[in-house]
Enzyme design. Structure first.
Site, short mmCIF file in Angstrom:
data_model
loop_
_atom_site.label_atom_id
_atom_site.label_comp_id
_atom_site.label_asym_id
_atom_site.label_seq_id
_atom_site.Cartn_x
_atom_site.Cartn_y
_atom_site.Cartn_z
N ALA A 170 32.43 37.47 45.75
CA ALA A 170 33.53 37.34 44.80
C ALA A 170 33.03 37.19 43.36
CB ALA A 170 34.40 36.13 45.17
N CYS A 171 31.71 37.09 43.18
CA CYS A 171 31.11 36.87 41.86
C CYS A 171 30.55 38.17 41.31
CB CYS A 171 30.00 35.82 42.00
SG CYS A 171 28.98 35.61 40.52
N GLY A 172 31.01 38.58 40.13
CA GLY A 172 30.54 39.81 39.50
C GLY A 172 29.05 39.79 39.21
#
Length: 143
Positions: free
Chosen positions: A11-13
């Site tokens: 979920a983390c770019g």
């Protein structure tokens, strides 16, 4: 043999960009989704020691219960802070990458380039379009 491990949050770019940079070398890392499979105490302590960072610098604040738990308070020992990270894996900042050349908290994502054993194989831009690697596989120098 796989010699690269990433503690990843899909979920983390930053984590996604860093995983793509690793794959741009032709390597396929071992991906540990640490929110689903958190490290045990010994592994987390080993990662922190290998990074050479204070425990507090490995803790994520944004989007976590850091403030609610009062973790800014200097009363907490490193061992207690590690205990909180084990109870609440979202407190572990990411992505952490382990390679034969070192262990690093890779923020920004291109910090991984210093510890990858193989060179980039082609151009790479982050999800936001920022160029990181040019067509010759070299770092793009920011002005």
């Amino acid at each position: 043999m796989n010699d690269i491990t990433i503690y990843h949050n899909p979920a983390c770019g930053t984590s996604r960009n860093m995983l793509a940079l690793i794959r741009n070398t032709g390597d396929e890392p071992t991906v540990i989704e640490y929110l689903k499979t958190p490290p045990d105490r010994a592994t987390l302590k080993q990662l922190i020691a290998a990074m050479g960072m204070p425990v507090r610098e490995v803790m994520r604040r944004k989007g976590t219960p850091y403030a609610e738990l009062g973790l800014d308070d200097a009363k907490w020992s490193d061992d207690e802070l590690i205990g909180f990270m084990l109870q609440h894996p979202i407190l572990i900042n990411r992505p952490i990458v382990v390679t034969p050349l070192g262990t690093r908290l890779c923020r920004p994502s291109e910090a991984v380039l210093d510890i990858l054993p193989r060179p980039q194989q082609g151009a790479f831009s982050k999800e936001d379009g920022e160029a990181v690697i040019d067509a010759k596989g070299q770092r793009v120098v920011k002005p």
